[in-house]
Design a protein around this motif. Structure first.
Motif, PDB file in Angstrom:
ATOM      1  N   ALA B 103       0.815  -1.223   0.000  1.00  0.00           N
ATOM      2  CA  ALA B 103       0.000   0.000   0.000  1.00  0.00           C
ATOM      3  C   ALA B 103       0.850   1.275   0.000  1.00  0.00           C
ATOM      4  CB  ALA B 103      -0.968  -0.026   1.180  1.00  0.00           C
ATOM      5  N   VAL B 106       2.282   1.752  -3.413  1.00  0.00           N
ATOM      6  CA  VAL B 106       1.327   2.251  -4.407  1.00  0.00           C
ATOM      7  C   VAL B 106       1.118   3.759  -4.228  1.00  0.00           C
ATOM      8  CG1 VAL B 106      -1.102   2.153  -5.130  1.00  0.00           C
ATOM      9  CG2 VAL B 106       0.155   0.042  -4.692  1.00  0.00           C
ATOM     10  N   ILE B 109       4.096   5.630  -5.626  1.00  0.00           N
ATOM     11  CA  ILE B 109       4.085   5.638  -7.106  1.00  0.00           C
ATOM     12  C   ILE B 109       3.026   6.623  -7.618  1.00  0.00           C
ATOM     13  CG2 ILE B 109       3.639   4.226  -9.150  1.00  0.00           C
ATOM     14  CD1 ILE B 109       4.793   1.835  -7.547  1.00  0.00           C
ATOM     15  N   SER B 110       1.892   6.693  -6.926  1.00  0.00           N
ATOM     16  CA  SER B 110       0.839   7.645  -7.335  1.00  0.00           C
ATOM     17  C   SER B 110       1.331   9.081  -7.252  1.00  0.00           C
ATOM     18  CB  SER B 110      -0.390   7.491  -6.437  1.00  0.00           C
ATOM     19  OG  SER B 110      -1.005   6.278  -6.665  1.00  0.00           O
ATOM     20  N   ALA B 113       3.643   9.710 -10.069  1.00  0.00           N
ATOM     21  CA  ALA B 113       2.877   9.881 -11.315  1.00  0.00           C
ATOM     22  C   ALA B 113       2.264  11.282 -11.378  1.00  0.00           C
ATOM     23  CB  ALA B 113       1.788   8.815 -11.406  1.00  0.00           C
ATOM     24  N   ALA B 116       4.918  13.611 -12.364  1.00  0.00           N
ATOM     25  CA  ALA B 116       5.218  13.490 -13.792  1.00  0.00           C
ATOM     26  C   ALA B 116       4.137  14.177 -14.632  1.00  0.00           C
ATOM     27  CB  ALA B 116       5.334  12.016 -14.168  1.00  0.00           C
ATOM     28  N   ALA B 117       2.869  13.976 -14.249  1.00  0.00           N
ATOM     29  CA  ALA B 117       1.771  14.621 -14.995  1.00  0.00           C
ATOM     30  C   ALA B 117       1.902  16.140 -14.919  1.00  0.00           C
ATOM     31  CB  ALA B 117       0.426  14.164 -14.427  1.00  0.00           C
ATOM     32  N   ALA B 218      -3.780   4.626   0.542  1.00  0.00           N
ATOM     33  CA  ALA B 218      -3.279   4.443  -0.829  1.00  0.00           C
ATOM     34  C   ALA B 218      -4.390   4.720  -1.839  1.00  0.00           C
ATOM     35  CB  ALA B 218      -2.739   3.023  -1.004  1.00  0.00           C
ATOM     36  N   LEU B 219      -5.607   4.262  -1.527  1.00  0.00           N
ATOM     37  CA  LEU B 219      -6.708   4.506  -2.466  1.00  0.00           C
ATOM     38  C   LEU B 219      -6.998   6.001  -2.582  1.00  0.00           C
ATOM     39  CD1 LEU B 219      -8.948   3.565  -4.339  1.00  0.00           C
ATOM     40  CD2 LEU B 219     -10.435   3.278  -2.363  1.00  0.00           C
ATOM     41  N   ALA B 222      -4.138   7.641  -4.536  1.00  0.00           N
ATOM     42  CA  ALA B 222      -4.173   7.239  -5.949  1.00  0.00           C
ATOM     43  C   ALA B 222      -5.351   7.891  -6.666  1.00  0.00           C
ATOM     44  CB  ALA B 222      -4.264   5.721  -6.050  1.00  0.00           C
ATOM     45  N   GLY B 225      -4.598  11.537  -7.128  1.00  0.00           N
ATOM     46  CA  GLY B 225      -3.555  11.677  -8.146  1.00  0.00           C
ATOM     47  C   GLY B 225      -4.131  11.487  -9.541  1.00  0.00           C
ATOM     48  N   PHE B 226      -4.963  10.474  -9.670  1.00  0.00           N
ATOM     49  CA  PHE B 226      -5.609  10.200 -10.956  1.00  0.00           C
ATOM     50  C   PHE B 226      -6.531  11.352 -11.354  1.00  0.00           C
ATOM     51  CE2 PHE B 226      -9.510   8.624 -12.966  1.00  0.00           C
ATOM     52  CZ  PHE B 226      -9.002   8.132 -14.163  1.00  0.00           C
ATOM     53  N   ASN B 229      -5.142  14.808 -12.498  1.00  0.00           N
ATOM     54  CA  ASN B 229      -4.736  14.863 -13.904  1.00  0.00           C
ATOM     55  C   ASN B 229      -5.965  14.900 -14.812  1.00  0.00           C
ATOM     56  OD1 ASN B 229      -3.277  14.766 -16.225  1.00  0.00           O
ATOM     57  ND2 ASN B 229      -2.458  12.712 -15.930  1.00  0.00           N
TER      58      ASN B 229
END
Lengths: 146, 438
Positions: B103, B106, B109-110, B113, B116-117, B218-219, B222, B225-226, B229
Motif C-alpha cells: 500500500a 502504491v 508511485i501515485s 505519477a 510526472a503529470a 493508498a486509495l 491514488a 492523483g488520478f 490529472n
C-alpha cells in the motif's frame, strides 16, 4: 490485537489504488516528453488556445513597456474569445494596464483606448498601427493614436 | 537558484512554521512522516492566517516576519490544555506483512505519477491563469491584499471575497522568489498529495488496523492523483482542500480526536478548509457539529467545540473584517438571490453531475471507495460522520448549481473538481469498522 489485512474490503482498497495508479501512469506522456520541460504550463491543456496564448503574451510582455495600456483582441474578432484573452492578459502582463476588448462575452470597445494591441491569430489585413512583434501565435502593434 | 525553484522551496517555510506544535508530546502517537505532513498543513494555515492579519492591520507582508510569527504561534499553542489523561495508548504494532507493504508503495508511485503529470503540463488548471495566479501576483506586488486590483470593474470574475489561503501562500512564495512562477505553482498539486500521503496513514491508523489504514490511504492518494490529472487541478485550490478536509475527517473519526491535541489539530485543519474555498465553510461547520453530536460521550463538549471552531472563526473572521473594513465585501458573493432556486432544473443538474463524474475516469474514483464501504464488515456509528459530510457537500453543490437557469456548462467544467473531496470521505467511512482479532 492482530492486524487483519484480507477480505473484499482490503482487496477493493488496495486493488482500487493499484488500478487507478496504473491508469494514471498509462495516461502519462512518453518519458522523454516528461523529462523535457514544456514550453508553457498549458502545453497539454484541453483548451487548445491556452498554450499558444501563453506564448504570445509572454513574448508580448517583453516587447511592451511597463505601465502601457494594452488590449488583446482576436483575429477574426470574437467577443467570447476576447473575454478569455482579456483574462489571460491580466495574469501574463502584470506590468501593463489591460483594457479588455470584451468582458462576459460582450464587446467593450476599450481596445480603442489602448496604446498597444495584441492580436491573437493571423496578421490583420488592415494594420492597426506599427508592428513591433510577430510570432506564430499572433502580433503586437503600437497604435499611432490611442 | 531559479525563481521557480525558489518559489517552491519557500513553501518549505510552512512545515517549519507548523513543526513547533506537532513536536508537542500530544502528537507523539503519530509517526514522524505523519507529523511532517500535518506540520505542512498546519503551517500553511498559520502563515496564511498571519498574512490576512497583516493585511487587516495595514502592515506590508514580510515573509521572514510572517514565518517567525507563524512558528511562534505554533509554539504558543503548545501551552493550551492539549494533553489528556484519558488519551488512549498507541496501538501495538507488528511487523508489516508483504501485502501491507504494497500500500505505501502504491501511494508513493501515485505521487510520482502526479509529479510526472504536472511536469509534463498535463494537469494544469485554467483557473490558475484566470483567477488564482493573477490575484496572487497582484497581492505579491502590493505586499498585501490589493484592494484597488479587486475593485477593478472588469476583474469582478476574480471574486473579491473568495477565501484567501491559496492566494496568500502563492503571494508569499512570489515575494520570496521575486516573481510569480506559473510553472512552479502547478507543482503544489503533487506537493499537497505528498503531504497527504505522508500524514493520512498515521491518522487512519488511530481508527482502524494498520493494513486497512494503509490501503485506504493508498486509495485516497491514488484517486486524487488520478483525478488531479483528469480534471486539471494543478495550481488551483483543490489540492489544498483535499489536504485539509481529508486530514480533518480522518482525525475526527480516529482515537486522537478525543484529546485536546487532536481537537486543536482538527480545528486548525478545518480553519484551513474554510480559508481555502467557499465550500470549506459548510464542510467545517457540518464536521464540527457531527463530531460533537456523534462522539459527545467521549468529549468535554465546551473544550472540544472551542478547539474545533475557534481557529476557523478567527481565520474567516479576520478575512471578513478585512473586507468590511475596506468596504470591499461583507460576506461571500452569491449566484443570484439565496432562495431563488430553479427547482425545475433539478433533473438536468443531477444528470449533468452524473455525466461530469462519468467523464472524470468513468466515476471510478468515487465508485471504488463506495464498493469498499459496502464490503466493509461491521461498520461503526463513526462512519456516519464522513457519510453525512459527503451528503452535506453534495446538497450544497446541487443547491448552488440550481441557482442558474442552465448550469450545464458550469457543471461540465467544475463538478469533477468540486465533488472530488467526497471520494476521501467515502474511503474514510469504509475504515470505520469494528476492529477484529485473529
Amino acid at each position: 490485537m492482530r492486524i487483519r489485512s484480507g477480505g473484499p474490503q482490503y482487496f477493493l482498497l488496495l486493488g482500487g489504488a493499484a488500478a487507478l495508479t496504473i491508469i494514471s501512469i498509462a495516461k502519462l506522456p512518453p518519458p522523454a516528453e516528461i523529462v523535457k520541460a514544456p514550453s508553457t504550463p498549458f502545453d497539454r491543456n484541453p483548451a487548445t488556445a491556452a498554450a499558444s496564448d501563453y506564448r504570445l503574451f509572454q513574448m508580448a510582455a517583453a516587447a511592451i513597456p511597463a505601465g502601457a495600456t494594452v488590449s488583446p483582441v482576436s483575429q477574426p474578432r470574437n467577443a467570447v474569445r476576447e473575454t478569455s484573452l482579456g483574462r489571460e492578459a491580466v495574469g501574463l502582463l502584470p506590468r501593463c494596464r489591460v483594457l479588455p476588448a470584451a468582458a462576459w462575452d460582450t464587446a467593450t470597445h476599450l481596445e480603442d483606448q489602448a496604446k498597444f494591441l495584441i492580436v491573437a491569430g493571423p496578421r490583420p489585413s488592415n494594420p492597426p498601427g506599427d508592428l513591433i512583434l510577430e510570432t506564430p501565435e499572433g502580433t503586437v502593434w503600437r497604435r499611432r493614436r490611442p | 537558484m531559479r525563481p521557480g525553484h525558489l518559489w517552491l522551496v519557500s513553501l518549505a517555510c510552512c512545515p517549519l512554521a507548523g513543526w513547533p506544535l506537532l513536536a508537542h508530546a500530544g502528537y507523539k502517537r503519530f509517526s514522524r512522516p505523519c507529523r511532517a505532513g500535518l506540520a505542512a498543513a498546519v503551517g500553511s494555515v498559520l502563515v496564511s492566517g498571519w498574512m490576512t492579519f497583516f493585511a487587516l492591520a495595514g502592515i506590508a507582508w514580510r515573509p521572514a516576519a510572517i514565518v517567525v510569527l507563524a512558528g511562534l504561534t505554533a509554539f504558543l499553542l503548545r501551552f493550551l490544555p492539549l494533553e489528556d489523561s484519558s488519551e488512549p495508548a498507541a496501538p501495538p504494532e507488528f511487523p508489516a506483512r508483504r501485502a501491507e507493504r504494497l500500500a505505501p508503495g502504491v501511494a508513493v508511485i501515485s505521487v510520482i505519477a502526479a509529479f510526472a503529470a504536472t511536469a509534463s503540463a498535463a494537469a494544469t488548471s485554467p483557473d490558475l491563469l484566470f483567477f488564482w495566479g493573477p490575484k496572487a501576483q497582484a497581492f505579491a506586488a502590493a505586499r498585501t491584499v490589493d484592494t484597488s486590483f479587486l475593485r477593478e470593474p472588469f476583474l469582478e470574475y476574480m471574486h473579491a471575497s473568495y477565501p484567501p489561503l491559496v492566494t496568500n501562500l502563492y503571494a508569499f512564495a512570489s515575494i520570496a522568489a521575486g516573481r510569480f512562477a506559473w510553472g512552479a505553482a502547478t507543482f503544489v498539486f503533487p506537493l499537497c498529495l505528498a503531504a497527504l500521503a505522508s500524514a493520512l496513514p498515521g491518522l487512519l491508523r488511530t481508527a482502524t488496523p494498520r493494513g486497512t489504514a494503509w490501503a485506504a490511504s493508498a486509495l485516497v492518494v491514488a484517486a486524487f492523483g488520478f483525478l488531479g490529472n483528469e480534471v486539471d487541478v494543478a495550481g488551483n485550490g483543490e489540492p489544498w482542500l483535499w489536504l485539509f478536509e481529508t486530514l480533518a475527517t480522518a482525525l475526527l473519526v480516529g482515537g486522537a480526536a478525543t484529546t485536546g491535541a487532536g481537537q486543536l489539530l482538527a480545528g486548525l485543519l478545518l480553519a484551513g478548509a474554510v480559508s481555502t474555498k467557499v465550500e470549506g465553510l459548510p464542510f467545517a461547520v457540518a464536521a464540527a457539529i457531527l463530531f460533537l453530536a456523534i462522539r459527545r460521550r467521549e468529549l468535554r463538549i465546551g473544550r472540544a467545540a472551542g478547539f474545533l471552531l475557534l481557529p476557523g472563526v478567527v481565520s474567516l473572521g479576520a478575512w471578513f473584517a478585512f473586507g468590511a473594513s475596506r468596504r470591499l465585501f461583507y460576506g461571500y458573493e452569491q449566484y443570484g438571490s439565496f432562495l431563488d432556486i430553479h427547482w425545475n432544473e433539478l433533473a438536468r443538474v443531477l444528470s449533468s453531475i452524473a455525466s461530469a463524474l462519468w467523464s472524470a475516469g468513468w466515476t471510478l474514483p468515487w465508485l471504488l471507495p463506495v464498493a469498499a464501504l459496502l464490503a466493509a464488515p461491521g461498520k461503526t456509528r463513526l462512519a456516519a460522520l464522513p457519510l453525512i459530510l459527503a451528503a452535506v457537500l453534495t446538497g450544497f453543490f446541487v443547491f448552488t448549481y440550481l441557482h442558474l437557469p442552465d448550469s450545464s456548462r458550469w457543471i461540465e467544467w467544475s463538478a469533477g473538481r468540486v465533488f472530488s473531496p467526497l471520494l476521501a470521505l467515502l474511503a474514510i467511512a469504509s475504515v470505520c469498522v469494528r476492529q477484529q482479532s485473529g
